[in-house]
Design an enzyme around this catalytic site. Structure first.
Site, short mmCIF file in Angstrom:
data_model
loop_
_atom_site.label_atom_id
_atom_site.label_comp_id
_atom_site.label_asym_id
_atom_site.label_seq_id
_atom_site.Cartn_x
_atom_site.Cartn_y
_atom_site.Cartn_z
CG HIS A 1 -1.82 -1.12 1.12
ND1 HIS A 1 -2.88 -1.63 0.16
CD2 HIS A 1 -2.08 -1.99 2.09
CE1 HIS A 1 -3.28 -2.52 0.43
NE2 HIS A 1 -2.97 -2.93 1.81
CG ASP B 1 -5.08 -6.15 -0.29
OD1 ASP B 1 -4.89 -7.22 0.52
OD2 ASP B 1 -5.12 -5.09 0.18
ZN LIG Z 1 -2.95 -7.12 2.57
#
Ligand SMILES: [Zn+2]
Length: 449
Positions: A266, A317
Site C-alpha cells: 500500500h 490483495d
Molecule cells: Zn493485505
C-alpha cells in the site's frame, strides 16, 4: 525440451520479432530472435512475460461481494475488517485450499504467473496452533499446486491489536504468534514448499508488531523478501504519529534499514519527503489499487513516486476482483482523477502509459517476490500470449498493444499462459477451471449456509 515460437515477444531489451523460446525443466534455456519456426514448434502471435502478483490474501476471495452493503453510515476499512473477521471464523484448511485455488486460477487467467501470498491465517478456529504449525501454509501450497501458479510464501508475524504492543482483539486470534512459536512455523512452512517456490517473511504492520519483535524476526527471511503493510489508512497514520511521532513509512525508513529486500504494501499515505525517500531506498511499493478503491483507502502518489525513480509491483490483495490489467489501469485512472490530466504516468522515454505500467510492475514484481523476471535464459518459463484477433487488438502494433490490453480490452484478450513451462491457460481458460470452480462453489455455499 519443448519450443514455443512467437511472431513477436517482449524480451528484456525490448520487442523482438520471430522469436523461438526453448524450455526445459520449467526454465527458459534458449531465446532466439529473427528465426523461422521449426516443425513441432507450438506457434502463437505475441508473448509477454507473466506478471508477479505481489500481494494476496487468497481466502478473502471467498468473501468478495459480501461487504458491499451498507452496515452503518460511516462504513470504511475498519467495518470491512469486522466482516472479514466473521467470515474467517469458520474456515477450515480445506476451505482455505479450495477458495485460494479459485483465486489462483483467476490470477493465471488474467496474466499473473506468480503470487506473493501474505499468509496470516495460521491458527485453528479456537485460536490454538494446529498440531502441524504449517497446516494452513500447506493449504496455500496445495492451492498453488492445483492451479500451477508460482508461489512466494510470506508467513506473517502478527502479535498485537494496535501500535505500542496493544492486546489483540478476539477476532485476531487465528493470526497470532509469539517470537518463540513463530520460527518453528516459518521452518515448517519452508519444508512444504515445492522446488521453485520462494519464501520470505512478513511482519504484518507496525500495528501488529513491536520494534523488538520486528528486529527478532527479520533474520527468518534468510535471503527472501520482506513484506509489510504500511500507511493504508489515515487512522493508521495518525495512530502511528501518536505512538512514535513519525508516520509509518517514515518510521520504517528511519528504523528498519529499508532497501531492495523490502516491499511496502500500500504505502498509500505518503508525505512528499517519505515518497522521495521510499523511491530512493530501492524498495518496492506494493500497490493494490482495486482493493484500495474498494476499501476507500486513498490514492498513492504515483506521479511523484515514479518521477523520483520509485519501483512498484501490483497486488490483488483482497481478491475482490482478480485482474492484472485492472490493477494497472486503476493506478493511472486514480492519477487522472486526482490531477485532472491524461497519460499522467507516461514519460518522455516511454510515451505509452500501458507499457510503462506493465514494464515497471514486471521488474518491481519480480524483485518483490525474489525471482528473476522476463523472457530470458535461466528464468522460469512464465509466459502470456495475447489473442491478436480479439476486437480490442484490431490494428494494434507492438507500440500500442499494452494500451489496448490495459485500457481497452477485457481479460478475454489473454489466450494462453505458461507457468514453469506448463500451459495452464488455453483459449483464455485455465485447464482445471471447471474442477476448481466446482469445489469453490461448494465451499462458499457451505460457509454461507
Ligand atoms: Zn493485505
Amino acid at each position: 525440451m519443448t519450443h514455443l515460437w512467437f511472431e513477436n515477444a517482449l524480451l528484456p531489451q525490448g520487442w523482438a520479432q520471430r522469436v523461438r523460446i526453448g524450455i526445459s525443466g520449467g526454465c527458459i534455456v534458449s531465446v532466439d530472435a529473427d528465426i523461422a519456426p521449426l516443425p513441432g514448434d507450438e506457434r502463437h502471435s505475441t508473448a509477454l512475460p507473466g506478471l508477479c502478483n505481489v500481494h494476496s490474501h487468497g481466502f478473502q476471495r471467498g468473501m468478495a461481494g459480501l461487504s458491499e452493503r451498507r452496515g452503518r453510515p460511516d462504513d470504511d476499512f475498519w467495518s470491512w475488517r469486522e466482516v472479514m473477521y466473521r467470515f474467517l471464523d469458520r474456515l477450515t484448511p480445506d476451505d482455505i485450499a479450495a477458495i485460494t485455488a479459485q483465486a489462483y486460477v483467476e490470477m493465471l487467467e488474467s496474466g499473473f504467473t506468480r503470487v506473493g501470498e501474505f499468509h496470516y491465517l495460521h491458527n485453528d478456529i479456537d485460536g490454538r496452533r494446529y498440531a502441524d504449525p504449517a497446516e494452513t501454509a500447506g493449504a496455500i501450497v496445495a492451492a498453488a499446486q492445483t492451479s500451477g501458479i508460482g508461489l512466494t510464501l510470506l508467513p506473517v508475524f502478527y502479535a498485537h491489536g494496535d501500535f505500542g504492543g496493544a492486546a489483540p482483539a478476539p477476532g485476531q486470534r487465528r493470526f497470532l504468534s509469539t517470537i518463540d512459536d513463530f520460527a518453528p512455523l516459518v521452518e515448517a512452512s519452508r519444508s512444504k514448499l515445492p522446488a521453485d517456490a520462494r519464501q520470505g517473511i512478513a511482519p504484518h504492520s507496525l500495528r501488529a508488531i513491536t520494534p523488538d519483535e520486528l528486529a527478532a524476526i527479520l533474520p527468518l527471511a534468510h535471503d527472501g523478501p520482506i513484506h509489510i503493510h504500511a500507511a493504508e489508512q489515515m487512522r493508521e497514520v495518525e495512530a502511528c504519529v501518536a505512538w512514535s511521532r513519525a508516520r509509518p513509512v517514515e518510521w520504517l525508513l528511519d528504523h528498519a534499514e529499508i532497501d531492495a529486500r523490502w516491499c511496502l504494501i500500500h504505502a498509500t499515505h505518503l508525505s512528499d519527503a517519505e515518497c522521495d525517500r521510499l523511491a530512493a531506498s530501492g524498495a518496492v511499493a506494493g500497490l493494490c489499487p482495486v482493493t484500495e478503491a474498494n476499501l476507500g483507502d486513498g490514492i498513492f502518489p504515483a506521479e511523484r513516486y515514479l518521477g523520483a525513480g520509485g519501483r512498484f509491483g501490483v497486488g490483488t490483495d483482497s481478491n475482490i476482483l482478480v485482474d492484472a490489467a485492472a490493477e494497472l489501469r486503476a493506478i493511472e485512472y486514480s492519477q487522472r482523477l486526482t490531477h485532472r490530466r491524461r497519460a499522467v504516468l507516461a514519460d518522455d522515454r516511454e510515451p505509452s502509459v500501458g507499457k510503462r505500467l506493465f514494464t515497471t510492475a514486471l521488474q518491481g514484481g519480480a524483485q518483490a517476490l525474489g525471482v528473476a523476471g522476463g523472457l530470458q535464459v535461466g528464468a522460469s518459463a512464465d509466459l502470456v500470449s495475447l489473442d491478436r484477433t480479439h476486437p480490442a487488438m484490431a490494428g494494434a502494433d507492438t507500440d500500442t498493444l499494452f494500451d489496448r490490453w490495459v485500457f481497452a480490452a477485457r481479460s478475454s484478450v489473454i489466450d494462453c499462459v505458461w507457468r514453469g513451462g506448463r500451459k495452464q491457460v488455453e483459449g483464455g481458460r485455465h485447464v482445471a477451471a471447471g474442477q476448481v470452480s466446482e469445489a469453490y462453489r461448494r465451499t462458499v455455499a457451505g460457509l454461507l449456509s
